[in-house]
Each structure stands twice: as structure tokens, then as C-alpha cells.
Design a protein around this motif. Structure first.
Motif, PDB file in Angstrom:
ATOM      1  N   ALA A   1       0.855  -1.191   0.000  1.00 40.64           N
ATOM      2  CA  ALA A   1       0.000   0.000   0.000  1.00 40.64           C
ATOM      3  C   ALA A   1       0.887   1.236   0.000  1.00 40.64           C
ATOM      4  N   ARG A   2       0.450   2.262  -0.712  1.00 42.89           N
ATOM      5  CA  ARG A   2       1.128   3.558  -0.759  1.00 42.89           C
ATOM      6  C   ARG A   2       0.092   4.652  -0.493  1.00 42.89           C
ATOM      7  N   VAL A   3       0.430   5.523   0.444  1.00 44.02           N
ATOM      8  CA  VAL A   3      -0.479   6.613   0.827  1.00 44.02           C
ATOM      9  C   VAL A   3       0.272   7.930   0.706  1.00 44.02           C
ATOM     10  N   PRO A   4      -0.270   8.921  -0.009  1.00 45.65           N
ATOM     11  CA  PRO A   4       0.409  10.217  -0.127  1.00 45.65           C
ATOM     12  C   PRO A   4       0.552  10.910   1.231  1.00 45.65           C
ATOM     13  N   VAL A   5       1.679  11.602   1.419  1.00 45.01           N
ATOM     14  CA  VAL A   5       1.887  12.410   2.621  1.00 45.01           C
ATOM     15  C   VAL A   5       2.231  13.829   2.182  1.00 45.01           C
ATOM     16  N   ALA A   6       1.653  14.796   2.858  1.00 44.65           N
ATOM     17  CA  ALA A   6       1.850  16.192   2.469  1.00 44.65           C
ATOM     18  C   ALA A   6       3.225  16.709   2.864  1.00 44.65           C
ATOM     19  N   GLU A   7       3.743  16.207   3.978  1.00 44.13           N
ATOM     20  CA  GLU A   7       5.038  16.647   4.483  1.00 44.13           C
ATOM     21  C   GLU A   7       5.809  15.449   5.009  1.00 44.13           C
ATOM     22  N   VAL A   8       7.121  15.627   5.135  1.00 41.60           N
ATOM     23  CA  VAL A   8       7.941  14.581   5.745  1.00 41.60           C
ATOM     24  C   VAL A   8       8.295  15.038   7.154  1.00 41.60           C
ATOM     25  N   ASN A   9       7.341  14.867   8.064  1.00 44.32           N
ATOM     26  CA  ASN A   9       7.591  15.104   9.486  1.00 44.32           C
ATOM     27  C   ASN A   9       6.954  13.967  10.273  1.00 44.32           C
ATOM     28  N   ALA A  10       7.252  13.893  11.558  1.00 40.84           N
ATOM     29  CA  ALA A  10       6.871  12.721  12.341  1.00 40.84           C
ATOM     30  C   ALA A  10       5.367  12.486  12.366  1.00 40.84           C
ATOM     31  N   ALA A  11       4.585  13.525  12.634  1.00 37.19           N
ATOM     32  CA  ALA A  11       3.136  13.350  12.760  1.00 37.19           C
ATOM     33  C   ALA A  11       2.504  12.910  11.447  1.00 37.19           C
ATOM     34  N   VAL A  12       2.865  13.576  10.362  1.00 41.95           N
ATOM     35  CA  VAL A  12       2.297  13.243   9.051  1.00 41.95           C
ATOM     36  C   VAL A  12       2.761  11.865   8.606  1.00 41.95           C
ATOM     37  N   ALA A  13       4.034  11.558   8.839  1.00 46.12           N
ATOM     38  CA  ALA A  13       4.577  10.253   8.456  1.00 46.12           C
ATOM     39  C   ALA A  13       3.887   9.119   9.208  1.00 46.12           C
ATOM     40  N   ALA A  14       3.726   9.277  10.525  1.00 46.16           N
ATOM     41  CA  ALA A  14       3.083   8.237  11.330  1.00 46.16           C
ATOM     42  C   ALA A  14       1.646   8.010  10.889  1.00 46.16           C
ATOM     43  N   ASN A  15       0.935   9.093  10.613  1.00 42.26           N
ATOM     44  CA  ASN A  15      -0.446   8.968  10.160  1.00 42.26           C
ATOM     45  C   ASN A  15      -0.520   8.261   8.810  1.00 42.26           C
ATOM     46  N   GLY A  16       0.381   8.633   7.885  1.00 39.58           N
ATOM     47  CA  GLY A  16       0.379   7.993   6.569  1.00 39.58           C
ATOM     48  C   GLY A  16       0.712   6.519   6.639  1.00 39.58           C
ATOM     49  N   LEU A  17       1.682   6.166   7.457  1.00 37.76           N
ATOM     50  CA  LEU A  17       2.053   4.752   7.590  1.00 37.76           C
ATOM     51  C   LEU A  17       0.950   3.951   8.275  1.00 37.76           C
ATOM     52  N   ASP A  18       0.254   4.564   9.215  1.00 40.34           N
ATOM     53  CA  ASP A  18      -0.871   3.889   9.862  1.00 40.34           C
ATOM     54  C   ASP A  18      -1.978   3.608   8.852  1.00 40.34           C
ATOM     55  N   ARG A  19      -2.263   4.575   7.967  1.00 48.26           N
ATOM     56  CA  ARG A  19      -3.303   4.375   6.945  1.00 48.26           C
ATOM     57  C   ARG A  19      -2.879   3.323   5.919  1.00 48.26           C
ATOM     58  N   ALA A  20      -1.588   3.333   5.561  1.00 49.41           N
ATOM     59  CA  ALA A  20      -1.093   2.315   4.624  1.00 49.41           C
ATOM     60  C   ALA A  20      -1.177   0.926   5.245  1.00 49.41           C
ATOM     61  N   LEU A  21      -0.806   0.814   6.512  1.00 46.08           N
ATOM     62  CA  LEU A  21      -0.899  -0.483   7.184  1.00 46.08           C
ATOM     63  C   LEU A  21      -2.345  -0.954   7.251  1.00 46.08           C
ATOM     64  N   SER A  22      -3.281  -0.051   7.474  1.00 45.33           N
ATOM     65  CA  SER A  22      -4.692  -0.443   7.533  1.00 45.33           C
ATOM     66  C   SER A  22      -5.142  -1.069   6.217  1.00 45.33           C
ATOM     67  N   GLN A  23      -4.682  -0.534   5.099  1.00 50.72           N
ATOM     68  CA  GLN A  23      -5.011  -1.125   3.799  1.00 50.72           C
ATOM     69  C   GLN A  23      -4.417  -2.522   3.672  1.00 50.72           C
ATOM     70  N   VAL A  24      -3.167  -2.672   4.096  1.00 55.39           N
ATOM     71  CA  VAL A  24      -2.507  -3.976   4.035  1.00 55.39           C
ATOM     72  C   VAL A  24      -3.209  -4.978   4.951  1.00 55.39           C
ATOM     73  N   LEU A  25      -3.563  -4.550   6.152  1.00 54.24           N
ATOM     74  CA  LEU A  25      -4.243  -5.444   7.090  1.00 54.24           C
ATOM     75  C   LEU A  25      -5.594  -5.894   6.540  1.00 54.24           C
ATOM     76  N   ALA A  26      -6.332  -4.981   5.929  1.00 52.95           N
ATOM     77  CA  ALA A  26      -7.642  -5.342   5.382  1.00 52.95           C
ATOM     78  C   ALA A  26      -7.492  -6.410   4.303  1.00 52.95           C
ATOM     79  N   ASP A  27      -6.523  -6.236   3.410  1.00 54.45           N
ATOM     80  CA  ASP A  27      -6.294  -7.222   2.346  1.00 54.45           C
ATOM     81  C   ASP A  27      -5.815  -8.549   2.923  1.00 54.45           C
ATOM     82  N   MET A  28      -4.927  -8.484   3.897  1.00 52.19           N
ATOM     83  CA  MET A  28      -4.370  -9.710   4.475  1.00 52.19           C
ATOM     84  C   MET A  28      -5.423 -10.499   5.247  1.00 52.19           C
ATOM     85  N   VAL A  29      -6.242  -9.807   6.023  1.00 49.63           N
ATOM     86  CA  VAL A  29      -7.282 -10.494   6.796  1.00 49.63           C
ATOM     87  C   VAL A  29      -8.272 -11.181   5.863  1.00 49.63           C
ATOM     88  N   ARG A  30      -8.677 -10.503   4.780  1.00 51.39           N
ATOM     89  CA  ARG A  30      -9.581 -11.146   3.813  1.00 51.39           C
ATOM     90  C   ARG A  30      -8.931 -12.383   3.211  1.00 51.39           C
TER      91      ARG A  30
END
Length: 205
Positions: A170-199
Motif C-alpha cells: 500500500a502507498r499513501v500520499p503524505v503532504a510533508e515529511v515530518n513525524a506526525a504526518v509520516a506516522a499517520n500515513g504509515l498507519d493508513r497504509a498499514l490499515s489497507q494492508v491489514l484489510a487485504d491480508m485479513v480477507r
């Protein structure tokens, strides 16, 4: 962001704040401090679902393996030339492999389709073992994307034979490269991966 340790007491039955809300709370408290301590970010599991059909099997979820940079609790940035660095100002709530393992387990439990989901060493009889590898869990600075790449294998517990394998990305766009934005983007990308993996797992791999 947050330079202090925050202890939160929740009333029984209260819902735990999501990672974005937790980060915003940490930022508000941290405004009064020195900023020396990085903000701690969590990852989220998939929400619960009603049981659909009879539970068919039990699964053991091994801790993901990965290259050395992924063994830490730091947020990783990958530069266009291939250089890898740790992003300042933020860290994960645990070592990344253990944190991902926990969220995989919780997501499978929340899907409510398996007899049991456990860790190795829990001494719970299981039909299947899930082996995963963290191939990417970082910010692509050149493309401004949060990237999660996780390969998975389902092994028959009794023989160790691989019965299914798949790569989830999964790839999710991030507006900036800072800790808060990066963590949020990686969390959203992981959620997509988890949804596909669980199915995939619930369908038998």
C-alpha cells in the motif's frame, strides 16, 4: 513534539483514542516542554466485525522479520538516492515488528472468523502459522508517500509446508515529511494492508 510522558486514566468502557488524536493530545501537552523527547505514535488494528459463518481454524502469528532498520522503534525515511535515515521527532510505541504483530493479531481477532489467534509460545494448538516479512515500512521522501510492503506465508503447522503466499502493498500520499504526518500515513497504509491480508487469510489463503 511531546517532551513528556503522558499517563491517561480511562473510565471503564471508554474508547481508546486513535493515533491521530493521541498525537494531537501529545502535541498540546508538549507545547509547554523543551521538545527533547520524541512523540510516541501507535498503529491501529482493524475494527471489529460480526461473526460470519462458523469459525474454521486456529492460527499462530509469528513476529515479522525484516532488515535491521525495521528492528527499531524509529520512523524510517528513504531518500531518492536510496539512503535510509530515521525521522526525528517521533517514534513508535514499541519495536516495529512487535507492534505490527500485535495489530495483525488484533485485526484477525476483530474479524471474528477464526477459532483462535495466538503468538508462538502461547501453547495454543493451531492449524496454521502466519509468517511475515517487513519489506518496506517507511516514507518515500522523493514521491512523498508512506509505503508498507509486507510478504506473508501460511504454513501448515503439522508439516511446515507453505500452503499459500502473497505480498501485500500500500502507498499513501503524505503532504510533508515530518513525524506526525509520516506516522499517520504509515498507519493508513498499514490499515489497507491489514484489510487485504485479513480477507486473504479468512478466505483460506
Amino acid at each position: 513534539m511531546s517532551p513528556s510522558v503522558i499517563t491517561t486514566v480511562r473510565a471503564p468502557g471508554a474508547r481508546r483514542p486513535g493515533p491521530v488524536l493521541a498525537a494531537l493530545l501529545a502535541l498540546a501537552v508538549g507545547a509547554c516542554g523543551s521538545g527533547a523527547v520524541p512523540t510516541t505514535f501507535d498503529l491501529t488494528a482493524l475494527p471489529g466485525a460480526a461473526r460470519s459463518g462458523a469459525a474454521r481454524r486456529s492460527i499462530v502469528v509469528a513476529e515479522p522479520v525484516g532488515l535491521q532498520p525495521f528492528e527499531a522503534d524509529r520512523i524510517i525515511v528513504r531518500e531518492p538516492g536510496g539512503a535510509v535515515s530515521y525521522l526525528g521527532g517521533g517514534q513508535w510505541a514499541d519495536r516495529l515488528p512487535r507492534l505490527v504483530q500485535t495489530r495483525v493479531i488484533q485485526s484477525l481477532e476483530n474479524a471474528n472468523r477464526l477459532k483462535s489467534v495466538s503468538r508462538p509460545g502461547d501453547k495454543v494448538a493451531a492449524d496454521t502459522v502466519l509468517i511475515t516479512e517487513l519489506r518496506a515500512f517507511d516514507i518515500d521522501a522523493g514521491r512523498r508517500e508512506a509505503v508498507v510492503d509486507l510478504s506473508a506465508k501460511l504454513l501448515q503447522e503439522s508439516s511446515g509446508t507453505v500452503v499459500a503466499a502473497k505480498v501485500f502493498q500500500a502507498r499513501v500520499p503524505v503532504a510533508e515529511v515530518n513525524a506526525a504526518v509520516a506516522a499517520n500515513g504509515l498507519d493508513r497504509a498499514l490499515s489497507q494492508v491489514l484489510a487485504d491480508m485479513v480477507r486473504w487469510i479468512n478466505a483460506g489463503g
